[in-house]
Design an enzyme around this catalytic site. Structure first.
Site, PDB file in Angstrom:
ATOM      1  N   ASN A  86      -7.974  10.262  -2.820  1.00  0.00           N
ATOM      2  CA  ASN A  86      -8.132  10.562  -0.533  1.00  0.00           C
ATOM      3  C   ASN A  86      -8.880  11.773  -0.743  1.00  0.00           C
ATOM      4  OD1 ASN A  86      -8.246   8.103   0.887  1.00  0.00           O
ATOM      5  ND2 ASN A  86      -5.914   8.227   0.030  1.00  0.00           N
ATOM      6  N   ARG A  95      -5.929  16.310   3.432  1.00  0.00           N
ATOM      7  CA  ARG A  95      -4.860  15.832   3.366  1.00  0.00           C
ATOM      8  C   ARG A  95      -3.725  16.021   2.416  1.00  0.00           C
ATOM      9  NH1 ARG A  95      -3.800   9.774   1.311  1.00  0.00           N
ATOM     10  NH2 ARG A  95      -3.974   9.026   3.449  1.00  0.00           N
ATOM     11  N   ASP A 134     -12.593   2.438   4.260  1.00  0.00           N
ATOM     12  CA  ASP A 134     -11.352   2.761   5.627  1.00  0.00           C
ATOM     13  C   ASP A 134     -12.577   1.936   7.100  1.00  0.00           C
ATOM     14  OD1 ASP A 134     -10.355   3.389   2.786  1.00  0.00           O
ATOM     15  OD2 ASP A 134     -10.330   4.921   3.802  1.00  0.00           O
ATOM     16  N   ASP A 172       0.786  -1.391  -0.300  1.00  0.00           N
ATOM     17  CA  ASP A 172       0.251  -0.143   0.150  1.00  0.00           C
ATOM     18  C   ASP A 172       0.864   1.377  -0.284  1.00  0.00           C
ATOM     19  OD1 ASP A 172      -2.099   2.176   1.455  1.00  0.00           O
ATOM     20  OD2 ASP A 172      -3.522  -0.146   0.167  1.00  0.00           O
ATOM     21  N   ASP A 173       0.282   2.668   0.086  1.00  0.00           N
ATOM     22  CA  ASP A 173       1.069   3.715   0.406  1.00  0.00           C
ATOM     23  C   ASP A 173       2.515   3.134   0.926  1.00  0.00           C
ATOM     24  OD1 ASP A 173       1.033   6.442  -0.336  1.00  0.00           O
ATOM     25  OD2 ASP A 173      -1.143   6.850   1.568  1.00  0.00           O
ATOM     26  N   CYS A 216     -10.742   2.972  -5.179  1.00  0.00           N
ATOM     27  CA  CYS A 216     -10.671   3.600  -4.075  1.00  0.00           C
ATOM     28  C   CYS A 216     -10.689   5.143  -3.987  1.00  0.00           C
ATOM     29  CB  CYS A 216      -9.887   2.758  -2.955  1.00  0.00           C
ATOM     30  SG  CYS A 216     -10.165   3.305  -1.170  1.00  0.00           S
ATOM     31  N   LYS A 264      -4.589  -0.953  -6.146  1.00  0.00           N
ATOM     32  CA  LYS A 264      -5.189  -0.524  -5.743  1.00  0.00           C
ATOM     33  C   LYS A 264      -5.378   1.125  -5.986  1.00  0.00           C
ATOM     34  CE  LYS A 264      -7.248   0.282  -0.906  1.00  0.00           C
ATOM     35  NZ  LYS A 264      -6.847   0.138   0.635  1.00  0.00           N
ATOM     36  N   TRP A 265      -6.477   2.142  -6.840  1.00  0.00           N
ATOM     37  CA  TRP A 265      -6.531   2.752  -7.469  1.00  0.00           C
ATOM     38  C   TRP A 265      -6.841   3.880  -6.784  1.00  0.00           C
ATOM     39  CZ3 TRP A 265      -5.126   4.759 -13.306  1.00  0.00           C
ATOM     40  CH2 TRP A 265      -5.068   5.809 -12.710  1.00  0.00           C
ATOM     41  N   ASP A 266      -6.730   5.096  -5.886  1.00  0.00           N
ATOM     42  CA  ASP A 266      -6.959   5.213  -4.377  1.00  0.00           C
ATOM     43  C   ASP A 266      -7.820   6.490  -4.690  1.00  0.00           C
ATOM     44  OD1 ASP A 266      -8.207   5.914  -2.214  1.00  0.00           O
ATOM     45  OD2 ASP A 266      -6.660   5.214  -1.051  1.00  0.00           O
TER      46      ASP A 266
END
Length: 727
Positions: free
Chosen positions: A470, A433, A538, A356-357, A516, A466-468
């Site tokens: 935010n 963010r 989430d 992930d990130d 996402c 996983k294409w986020d």
């Protein structure tokens, strides 16, 4: 079936196997006559034709694409500003075309057919002779589904500029349906998918998103239902918009009890200039009718979206069981730590490891490096390829997180291209963010993202992305657009996103993409066209997920719902629930884990091993079967649902109790969707015992639920039809 026309009366009959939709041309206006259960096609249907009271005008006419300014004072479906500043247009019928199959929408995601025999389409052509505006209303009726898909194409055939101020996808005036209620999904971050239901009264009920995305707050879906409608009984009229940006949907009840429902791109802060010869295509609205309750409506959407909206390699394939390192490590990891989690996953039967990130740029927290899509060699000395190869050697596939629509002010990309974000010159750039939004209206921006991602995909064995996304869109303006096009920015952003997604998913078809947006902030049909599953929320707390997943299933198939087991105390709400309970909730979706597997006890590892083995046996049924909702978590302490195979010979039931009850009464759950003539062998996860029951008995009397005297209890039952001679 299909589309039939009675030229003399101007009546168009759209007919599927179990549904009819009728339109009549009255004084040059397309008028809604009927939508509901199937009507037999007859040569004369004069008794159905619309007759308005003398002198009533357009305000009493149930129209298919209403306008404002000529006597109809309800919400219009469109509005156009002419070059002289006036806003009066009057669309009149100018002909029709009937087509086999379903036409493609240029630049937009859409439901499709694989064979033209699956559907027929009707184009109603309307024109305003004064301005030169031409509007084509497209209706597609599926032969074997209670589905009508609508969209609108607006073209300037005049010699002067036009400015669209409102251009919705569909509008329907329902009359004679009695008192209706509206259902929709609302919420916020970490509590998406809450089902709301309330009566419609004179006036408006309006839901929308002004956020540049479909949003956590409201989903681009609503249903109108009769007061008596339940899961299994009553009428339901569903409306779902295949779009990922700001939308609006609303029901307006007039003083005569008629209900107008409309849905489309949000008119707020929207305009679109049409020069002579130019067109604007609206997204499509998918309209579903059910005469047998909400469950049938949902299953119609599920089958359609699962097989005729989702595309590609993974549409029909079973999805892999994954472990994601996010809640295990957040930004604090190195290559060895990642591989240690993957090693434990391999021992437990997990199939995919997702990084992930935090793997790129100088990304040690939320406040930097978005846009710098190159590996951080401090954390990954051998790079992504090294980690991926080490994971692959363990027998797991490798996945990766991106947030490609965002840019951090603290990034090499921003320092090089500060004008590449959405912004208005001289105005504050609102950070959320610690990040800004890339301007996807610009081709050079999309090309940069494509080149950055494709460089990784061609050098690293990535099997999952996983294409986020935010944050929402603010300061919605583009340095690349002229003043007259600035109000087009939000919609152009979505079109740019779709162009990039089409390009990248087509070039890398072996990758399973999951959408996402801080969880379910962009859980919509538009994204499902490119990515067959979505991270639902989430919030990974199992109790909250009962509601989130149940509500989401009102319109979206289980194959689209990402669901993970996370650590306890839960990172969002602090709740401690049993591993078995968490697993049973998560196995009612695309199953995975989001925690540090190396911290499990031996006992917990055995539980995980059993869960993984069980899910491998049942995931075909969960992901591709028909969902029946049995007990709602919005109505009490218990929840239950089940999955049934197409041939009705196999089923799986899940039941949950949140809080223990003192001196509890005997509880049962009545099943649905089975064949009443079949005998089923029923295996209980609690006792392991197997018993044989008739399908009629299971649906009429149900199964007993014997919970332990503990909070957070779950159980499942596997049903298999008994072959003749075995009973």
């Amino acid at each position: 079936m299909g589309v039939t026309v009675q030229e003399q009366t101007g009546l168009f009959h759209l007919q599927s196997s179990d549904m009819s939709y009728l339109i009549q041309i009255v004084d040059g206006y397309p008028v809604h006559v009927y939508w509901g259960g199937k009507l037999r096609q007859r040569e004369k249907m004069n008794d159905l034709l619309i007759h308005t009271p003398a002198g009533a005008g357009l305000d009493r006419l149930p129209q298919e694409y209403p306008q404002y300014g000529s006597g109809d004072f309800r919400n219009p479906a469109y509005q156009v500003e002419l070059e002289d500043g006036t806003r009066i247009t009057e669309l009149k019928y100018d002909g029709y075309r009937i087509l086999k199959g379903k036409p493609h929408l240029i630049g937009l995601p859409a439901v499709y057919t694989e064979d033209e025999s699956e559907a027929d389409s009707l184009e109603l052509i309307l024109k305003d002779t004064y301005s030169g505006l031409k509007v084509v209303l497209l209706y597609t009726i599926f032969a074997d589904r209670n589905v009508i898909v609508r969209s609108t194409l607006l073209t300037n055939e005049g010699d002067k500029k036009l400015r669209l101020r409102r251009a919705l996808s569909a509008s329907v005036d329902l009359t004679g349906k009695g008192d209706l209620e509206i259902m929709y999904l609302s919420g916020a971050w970490a509590r998406e998918g809450n089902i709301r239901r309330r009566p419609l009264v004179q006036g408006e009920t309006h839901i929308d998103s002004k956020r540049g995305m479909s949003s956590h707050q409201f989903n681009p879906f609503a249903a109108l239902v009769s007061k008596e409608t339940t899961e299994d009984h009553g009428e339901a009229f569903g409306f779902s918009l295949v779009y990922s940006g700001s939308f609006e949907a609303g029901a307006e009840v007039d003083s005569f009890g008629a209900t107008r429902f409309s849905i489309g791109v949000n008119s707020f802060d929207f305009a679109w200039q049409l020069n002579p010869g130019e067109s604007f295509q609206t997204p499509e609205a998918v309209m579903v009718y059910s005469g047998h309750g909400l469950g049938e409506m949902s299953r119609t959407y599920h089958r359609l979206y699962r097989t005729r909206l989702c595309r590609g390699k993974y549409r029909d394939e079973e999805r892999p069981i994954l472990v994601n390192n996010w809640e295990a490590t957040y930004f604090n990891f190195d290559a060895d730590k990642l591989v240690s989690i993957a090693e434990e996953g391999a021992k437990l039967g997990i199939e995919l490891f997702v990084l992930d990130d935090g793997w790129f740029g100088k990304r040690d927290s939320d406040n930097s490096s978005l846009g710098d899509w190159f590996e951080d060699r401090r954390k990954l000395p051998g790079g992504l390829a090294d980690v991926a190869e080490r994971v692959n050697r363990l027998g797991l596939k490798f996945g990766l997180w991106f947030e490609p629509e965002m840019i951090s002010p603290d990034s090499e990309l921003y320092r090089k291209h500060p004008d590449w974000c959405l912004h208005v010159p001289g105005r504050r750039r609102t950070e959320a963010r610690w990040q800004l939004v890339l301007d996807y209206t610009r081709q050079e921006v999309r090309d940069y993202i494509y080149d950055s991602l494709s460089a990784i995909f061609t050098s690293v064995p990535v099997s999952y992305v996983k294409w986020d996304m935010n944050r929402c869109l603010t300061e919605i303006g583009s340095a690349a657009l002229q003043p007259e096009h600035q109000a087009e920015t939000a919609h152009r952003y979505v079109l740019g996103l779709y162009e990039l997604l089409e390009r990248i998913t087509a070039d890398f078809p072996h990758i399973l993409f999951e959408s996402c947006s801080s969880g379910g902030g962009r859980f919509d049909p538009g994204m499902l066209y490119y990515m067959p599953q979505t991270w639902t929320s989430d919030n990974t707390d199992a109790v909250e997920r009962l509601k989130i997943q149940y509500g989401t299933s009102l319109v979206y198939p289980v194959s689209a719902i990402g669901a993970h087991v996370s650590a306890v105390p839960n990172h969002q709400v602090g709740r401690i629930t049993p591993l078995q309970f968490r697993g049973d909730v998560a196995m009612s979706g695309n199953f995975g884990y989001e925690l540090d597997l190396t911290k499990f006890t031996d006992e917990e590892k055995e539980t995980v091993k059993r869960q993984v083995a069980t899910y491998k046996q049942i995931r075909g049924l969960v992901q591709q079967g028909d969902l029946y909702r049995l007990k709602s978590p919005f109505e009490g302490n218990e929840s239950a649902w089940m999955f049934v195979s197409e041939d009705k010979e196999e089923a799986l039931v899940y039941a949950f109790q949140v809080m223990a009850m003192p001196n509890a009464p005997l509880r049962t759950v009545r099943l649905s969707g089975l064949d009443p003539e079949l005998e089923y062998e029923v295996e209980s996860s609690i006792s392991g015992e197997k018993s044989i029951y008739g399908g009629d008995r299971l649906m009429q009397l149900g199964l007993p639920l014997k919970y332990e005297q503990k909070d957070y209890q779950s159980m499942w039952f596997r049903l298999k039809a008994v072959k003749p001679g075995k009973a």
